[in-house]
Write an enzyme that holds these catalytic residues in place. Structure first.
Site, PDB file in Angstrom:
ATOM      1  N   CYS A   1      30.740 -36.481 -12.565  1.00  0.00           N
ATOM      2  CA  CYS A   1      30.711 -37.307 -13.774  1.00  0.00           C
ATOM      3  C   CYS A   1      29.853 -36.593 -14.805  1.00  0.00           C
ATOM      4  CB  CYS A   1      30.111 -38.671 -13.424  1.00  0.00           C
ATOM      5  SG  CYS A   1      29.847 -39.720 -14.863  1.00  0.00           S
TER       6      CYS A   1
ATOM      7  N   CYS B   1      34.961 -34.898 -19.430  1.00  0.00           N
ATOM      8  CA  CYS B   1      34.855 -36.147 -18.691  1.00  0.00           C
ATOM      9  C   CYS B   1      35.843 -35.985 -17.549  1.00  0.00           C
ATOM     10  CB  CYS B   1      35.247 -37.339 -19.565  1.00  0.00           C
ATOM     11  SG  CYS B   1      35.474 -38.871 -18.611  1.00  0.00           S
TER      12      CYS B   1
HETATM   13  N1  DGL Z   1      34.080 -39.752 -15.353  1.00  0.00           N
HETATM   14  C1  DGL Z   1      32.917 -39.850 -16.149  1.00  0.00           C
HETATM   15  C2  DGL Z   1      32.556 -38.559 -16.847  1.00  0.00           C
HETATM   16  O1  DGL Z   1      32.876 -37.503 -16.358  1.00  0.00           O
HETATM   17  C3  DGL Z   1      32.620 -41.007 -17.019  1.00  0.00           C
HETATM   18  C4  DGL Z   1      33.493 -42.144 -17.249  1.00  0.00           C
HETATM   19  C5  DGL Z   1      32.725 -43.367 -17.704  1.00  0.00           C
HETATM   20  O2  DGL Z   1      32.475 -43.530 -18.904  1.00  0.00           O
HETATM   21  O3  DGL Z   1      32.342 -44.114 -16.806  1.00  0.00           O
HETATM   22  O4  DGL Z   1      31.919 -38.547 -17.855  1.00  0.00           O
END
Ligand code: DGL
Length: 270
Positions: A72, A186
């Site tokens: 993330c 993301c």
């Molecule tokens: N998958 C996450 C990232 O890489 C974030 C998604 C969210 O906002 O929860 O930033």
């Protein structure tokens, strides 16, 4: 087999898990989504710095991984130091692929697509200053795209609105017509790479960090070549995650667990 815990707010970390599987190493893969708190991109820095290390500390104690992948960008760019300080096992974070994007761009204009939190982070500014100081970086932050990816992995149409908004936000911005590389910062967004590429007004390279993370994990664990095996997926809101269970089953997950809220974070079968 060495065990890897892949962590994200939702299903975005599956793009990283897929890259780990594709890298061809004999690893056992567990996954935890803090979906009760999705989206992380709209949480404050202080909230993430407190929650993510606490949740991972409890999970590591119970699930005993040899390595944790914070799959993330939103959590990694703000809480990686806290997570590393809290855990006794190595932690691999995922950061915006600014460096490879800058190296690949011929026009000198790169797009940066991330959550609203990641696009404004000091961490991101520092990466740009270090690796793309001579490039024009067009940034767009979207939480709607995170929801669109969540929908897609429930087997629903992701919806055009979030995709169109992101494409216009990048290619329609000043200088945006010259974008030839887009950094997907993301982990949810590679799950929409096809939809984004089709909607874009011109061909571009869509870069993510999945393969680089997979290489780092294999190197740190000195993993043997072979086939990865997915095992257990946990969710802080299992009821809300039910629609996603088929996407996990398709990836070989056989056990699903509820991760209870702080302070216990105990995992129980669902
Ligand atoms: N998958 C996450 C990232 O890489 C974030 C998604 C969210 O906002 O929860 O930033």
């Amino acid at each position: 087999m060495k065990r890897v815990l892949v962590f994200d707010s939702g299903v975005g970390g599956l793009s990283v898990l897929d890259a780990i599987v594709a890298s061809g190493h004999a690893l056992e893969l567990d996954y935890v989504a803090d979906n009760a708190w999705l989206p992380y991109g709209l949480k404050s820095d202080a909230e993430l710095q407190a929650r993510v290390p606490a949740l991972l500390t409890s999970l590591v104690a119970q699930w005993c991984p040899q390595i944790v992948v914070v799959a993330c960008n939103t959590a990694s760019t703000i809480a990686l130091d806290q997570v590393r300080a809290a855990l006794a096992v190595p932690v691999v974070g995922v950061v915006p692929p600014i460096k490879p994007a800058a190296a690949l761009s011929k026009t000198g204009v790169i797009g940066l697509l991330a959550t609203p939190a990641t696009v404004r982070r000091t961490y991101t500014n520092d990466l740009i200053a270090q690796f793309a100081a001579d490039k024009r970086v067009v940034r767009f932050g979207s939480s709607a795209l995170v929801e669109a990816a969540e929908r897609k992995l429930r087997g629903e149409p992701p919806g055009k609105a979030a995709i169109t908004e992101a494409i216009e936000g990048l290619f329609g911005a000043p200088g945006g017509a010259e974008i030839d590389v887009v950094a997907l910062a993301c982990t949810h967004f590679p799950l929409l790479a096809k939809e984004l590429a089709v909607a874009a007004p011109r061909p571009a390279e869509w870069l993510d960090s999945g393969a680089a993370i997979a290489r780092r994990v294999a190197n740190l664990l000195i993993a043997e070549e072979g086939t990865a095996r997915s095992r257990r997926a946990g969710f802080t809101d299992p009821a809300a995650a039910r629609g996603h269970f088929p996407a996990f089953s398709d990836r070989g997950f056989t056990e699903f667990a509820a991760i209870q809220a702080a302070p216990g974070f105990a995992a129980v079968g669902v």
